[in-house]
Motif scaffolding. Structure first.
Motif, PDB file in Angstrom:
ATOM      1  N   ASN A 215     -10.351   2.679   0.917  1.00  0.00           N
ATOM      2  CA  ASN A 215     -10.537   3.143  -0.453  1.00  0.00           C
ATOM      3  C   ASN A 215      -9.255   2.879  -1.235  1.00  0.00           C
ATOM      4  O   ASN A 215      -8.428   3.768  -1.436  1.00  0.00           O
ATOM      5  CB  ASN A 215     -10.884   4.642  -0.453  1.00  0.00           C
ATOM      6  N   PHE A 216      -9.072   1.639  -1.646  1.00  0.00           N
ATOM      7  CA  PHE A 216      -7.845   1.190  -2.279  1.00  0.00           C
ATOM      8  C   PHE A 216      -8.077   0.860  -3.754  1.00  0.00           C
ATOM      9  O   PHE A 216      -9.141   0.363  -4.134  1.00  0.00           O
ATOM     10  CB  PHE A 216      -7.296  -0.068  -1.590  1.00  0.00           C
ATOM     11  N   LEU A 217      -7.048   1.132  -4.562  1.00  0.00           N
ATOM     12  CA  LEU A 217      -7.088   0.802  -5.991  1.00  0.00           C
ATOM     13  C   LEU A 217      -5.801   0.084  -6.351  1.00  0.00           C
ATOM     14  O   LEU A 217      -4.711   0.533  -5.975  1.00  0.00           O
ATOM     15  CB  LEU A 217      -7.225   2.075  -6.834  1.00  0.00           C
ATOM     16  N   ASP A 218      -5.917  -1.029  -7.069  1.00  0.00           N
ATOM     17  CA  ASP A 218      -4.730  -1.773  -7.480  1.00  0.00           C
ATOM     18  C   ASP A 218      -4.077  -1.063  -8.662  1.00  0.00           C
ATOM     19  O   ASP A 218      -4.542  -1.136  -9.794  1.00  0.00           O
ATOM     20  CB  ASP A 218      -5.097  -3.209  -7.861  1.00  0.00           C
ATOM     21  N   LEU A 219      -2.972  -0.384  -8.385  1.00  0.00           N
ATOM     22  CA  LEU A 219      -2.282   0.413  -9.404  1.00  0.00           C
ATOM     23  C   LEU A 219      -1.466  -0.461 -10.352  1.00  0.00           C
ATOM     24  O   LEU A 219      -1.094  -0.005 -11.433  1.00  0.00           O
ATOM     25  CB  LEU A 219      -1.367   1.430  -8.719  1.00  0.00           C
TER      26      LEU A 219
ATOM     27  N   LEU B 134       0.843  -1.194   0.000  1.00  0.00           N
ATOM     28  CA  LEU B 134       0.000   0.000   0.000  1.00  0.00           C
ATOM     29  C   LEU B 134       0.875   1.238   0.000  1.00  0.00           C
ATOM     30  O   LEU B 134       1.784   1.363   0.807  1.00  0.00           O
ATOM     31  CB  LEU B 134      -0.908   0.018   1.239  1.00  0.00           C
ATOM     32  N   ILE B 135       0.586   2.169  -0.918  1.00  0.00           N
ATOM     33  CA  ILE B 135       1.290   3.444  -0.962  1.00  0.00           C
ATOM     34  C   ILE B 135       0.308   4.556  -0.612  1.00  0.00           C
ATOM     35  O   ILE B 135      -0.809   4.597  -1.143  1.00  0.00           O
ATOM     36  CB  ILE B 135       1.954   3.692  -2.338  1.00  0.00           C
TER      37      ILE B 135
ATOM     38  N   TYR C  17      -1.550  -1.495  -3.985  1.00  0.00           N
ATOM     39  CA  TYR C  17      -2.672  -0.609  -3.682  1.00  0.00           C
ATOM     40  C   TYR C  17      -2.220   0.850  -3.524  1.00  0.00           C
ATOM     41  O   TYR C  17      -1.190   1.134  -2.913  1.00  0.00           O
ATOM     42  CB  TYR C  17      -3.347  -1.026  -2.373  1.00  0.00           C
ATOM     43  N   GLY C  18      -3.037   1.741  -4.051  1.00  0.00           N
ATOM     44  CA  GLY C  18      -2.893   3.151  -3.755  1.00  0.00           C
ATOM     45  C   GLY C  18      -4.032   3.561  -2.850  1.00  0.00           C
ATOM     46  O   GLY C  18      -5.187   3.172  -3.086  1.00  0.00           O
ATOM     47  N   ALA C  19      -3.736   4.300  -1.782  1.00  0.00           N
ATOM     48  CA  ALA C  19      -4.800   4.823  -0.914  1.00  0.00           C
ATOM     49  C   ALA C  19      -5.365   6.061  -1.613  1.00  0.00           C
ATOM     50  O   ALA C  19      -4.698   7.097  -1.689  1.00  0.00           O
ATOM     51  CB  ALA C  19      -4.244   5.185   0.456  1.00  0.00           C
ATOM     52  N   ILE C  20      -6.577   5.958  -2.117  1.00  0.00           N
ATOM     53  CA  ILE C  20      -7.148   7.025  -2.949  1.00  0.00           C
ATOM     54  C   ILE C  20      -7.786   8.095  -2.063  1.00  0.00           C
ATOM     55  O   ILE C  20      -8.941   8.011  -1.661  1.00  0.00           O
ATOM     56  CB  ILE C  20      -8.187   6.461  -3.933  1.00  0.00           C
ATOM     57  N   GLY C  21      -6.955   9.112  -1.740  1.00  0.00           N
ATOM     58  CA  GLY C  21      -7.438  10.194  -0.890  1.00  0.00           C
ATOM     59  C   GLY C  21      -6.615  10.376   0.367  1.00  0.00           C
ATOM     60  O   GLY C  21      -7.106  10.939   1.347  1.00  0.00           O
ATOM     61  N   GLY C  22      -5.379   9.900   0.374  1.00  0.00           N
ATOM     62  CA  GLY C  22      -4.501  10.131   1.506  1.00  0.00           C
ATOM     63  C   GLY C  22      -4.741   9.200   2.679  1.00  0.00           C
ATOM     64  O   GLY C  22      -5.351   8.136   2.549  1.00  0.00           O
TER      65      GLY C  22
ATOM     66  N   ILE D  83      -3.079   9.860  -6.843  1.00  0.00           N
ATOM     67  CA  ILE D  83      -3.900   9.059  -5.941  1.00  0.00           C
ATOM     68  C   ILE D  83      -4.530   9.916  -4.838  1.00  0.00           C
ATOM     69  O   ILE D  83      -5.243   9.398  -3.977  1.00  0.00           O
ATOM     70  CB  ILE D  83      -3.100   7.896  -5.305  1.00  0.00           C
ATOM     71  N   GLY D  84      -4.264  11.203  -4.872  1.00  0.00           N
ATOM     72  CA  GLY D  84      -4.865  12.094  -3.887  1.00  0.00           C
ATOM     73  C   GLY D  84      -4.108  12.101  -2.568  1.00  0.00           C
ATOM     74  O   GLY D  84      -3.369  11.176  -2.236  1.00  0.00           O
ATOM     75  N   SER D  85      -4.312  13.176  -1.824  1.00  0.00           N
ATOM     76  CA  SER D  85      -3.655  13.347  -0.534  1.00  0.00           C
ATOM     77  C   SER D  85      -4.666  13.905   0.457  1.00  0.00           C
ATOM     78  O   SER D  85      -5.840  14.107   0.117  1.00  0.00           O
ATOM     79  CB  SER D  85      -2.459  14.298  -0.686  1.00  0.00           C
TER      80      SER D  85
END
Length: 388
Positions: free
Chosen positions: A51-55, A6-7, A38-43, A74-76
């Motif tokens: 709220n994870f998306l497989d990048l 996860l990033i 996974y990217g944490a979409i929204g910090g 991916i938002g912050s």
């Protein structure tokens, strides 16, 4: 069994934050130990919302766009994490088979990274920090990705405004740079100065108390000599009592909002000296400008992203990837793993040897230190007036 990575992005974006993301994704995709990236979409708040998306599913041609995309893809967020949230995060990581957690951000984000590490260190979960800040105020390391591009922007902007003022030298222009407590960006404007007549003529940093009377004396002296003066100031200038030189205009439980320092000082020049003055505040443009993205900055951002993945895979946890300088000329650096406890909310300010004695400009030592980071020289301009 493969596990997930996860990033998470935290705080304000930079011109190369997505370059670090590119480094993370491409490096993680190489590993046979990692399944989903996974990217944490929204910090940070996105972790709690799962709220994870497989990048990793993103095609390579799209991933390359990260290198030319400002902000964060991916938002912050600036979500205030409480202790109860850290316990919740641990359970969320387990539920989503996440073994590797990377936090990309500045001092506050490293604080979050360190607290996640404390909660997860007895679990099979590894946390690694990736430095990011335009302010260059992360402790221990030489500089952070994001700063080189912000420095390039302010130096070029100062040079261009300086050329304009030199052409019609009838007023004082005051440029306000970002960096409330540390003057690294403000100081970088000095890279525009190639001759004594070039801008910036004066540079005021938050590391030194601001003296209104000295400022007016400095401005008047230069105006009498040149006719046009360019001053670069930090948004965080304070007086000898540590009070902002501009009064607060709005307060909340968590923050105090101040007026523009550049506008305040321009008005001061008009009222006290009777000289035409104007203010310029690039603001967010200075951290989003892809036109002034530093190549050195971009490459180092990619590198620390990749090395964060390598560190986690090697079993390192509770560390941040740090950049350390080997030499200025030729420029070279190396990376190491810095204990996260040494960078959690620790703020690095401009050292005294980078500031001149009067406190109204920088020293040659700073120029030598900063120049390699912008990755390209400031363009040369021609002025026929100087040939007469």
């Amino acid at each position: 069994m493969k596990r997930n990575l996860l990033i998470v992005h935290g705080g304000g974006p930079t011109a190369v934050l997505n370059a670090s993301l590119y480094g993370v994704i491409t490096e993680a995709k190489k590993s046979d130990q990692i399944d989903k990236v996974y990217g944490a979409i929204g910090g940070t708040e996105a972790i709690l919302n799962e709220n994870f998306l497989d990048l990793a599913e993103t095609p390579e041609e799209e991933l390359k766009l990260l290198l030319q995309t400002p902000g964060t893809a991916i938002g912050s967020s600036r979500f205030a994490v409480e202790q109860i949230h850290y316990e919740q995060m641990k359970d969320i990581f387990k539920r989503n088979n996440i073994k590797y957690v990377l936090f990309n951000g500045g001092n506050g984000t490293m604080d979050t990274c360190g607290k996640v590490y404390e909660v997860c260190k007895k679990e099979d979960i590894y946390t690694v920090g990736i430095p990011k800040t335009i302010d260059n105020d992360i402790a221990i390391i030489d500089h952070a990705p994001g700063y080189g591009s912000a420095a390039t922007f302010i130096a070029n902007t100062t040079a261009e405004i300086g050329s304009d003022v030199k052409a019609l030298p009838i007023h004082v222009t005051i440029i306000e740079a970002m960096g409330r407590n540390a003057g690294w960006i403000t100081a970088a404007s000095a890279l525009a100065k190639k001759t004594k007549q070039d801008a910036p003529h004066l540079v005021y940093l938050p590391e030194r108390p601001f003296d209104e009377e000295e400022f007016l004396v400095d401005v008047k002296k230069l105006y009498d000599q040149l006719g046009g003066v360019v001053v670069v100031v930090s948004e965080g200038l304070k007086d000898k009592n540590g009070v902002s030189i501009v009064p607060p205009i709005f307060k909340t439980d968590r923050a105090v909002y101040y007026g523009d320092v550049s506008a305040h000082l321009a008005n001061l020049v008009i009222k006290k000296l009777g000289i035409k003055a104007r203010s310029e505040k690039p603001g967010l443009i200075g951290r989003t400008s892809m036109a002034h993205q530093s190549e050195v900055d971009r490459q180092e951002a990619i590198q620390v992203g990749r090395e964060a993945v390598q560190a986690a895979l090697a079993g390192h946890s509770g560390v941040m990837v740090g950049i350390h300088r080997i030499s200025n000329d030729p420029y070279s650096m190396e990376t190491s793993f810095v204990p996260i406890s040494e960078v959690m909310l620790h703020e690095k300010k401009l050292p005294s040897h980078f500031i001149n004695e009067r406190g109204n400009h920088v020293t040659q030592s700073f120029i030598d230190w900063c120049s390699p980071l912008i990755g390209k020289s400031i363009p040369d301009f021609i002025n026929f007036k100087e040939k007469i």
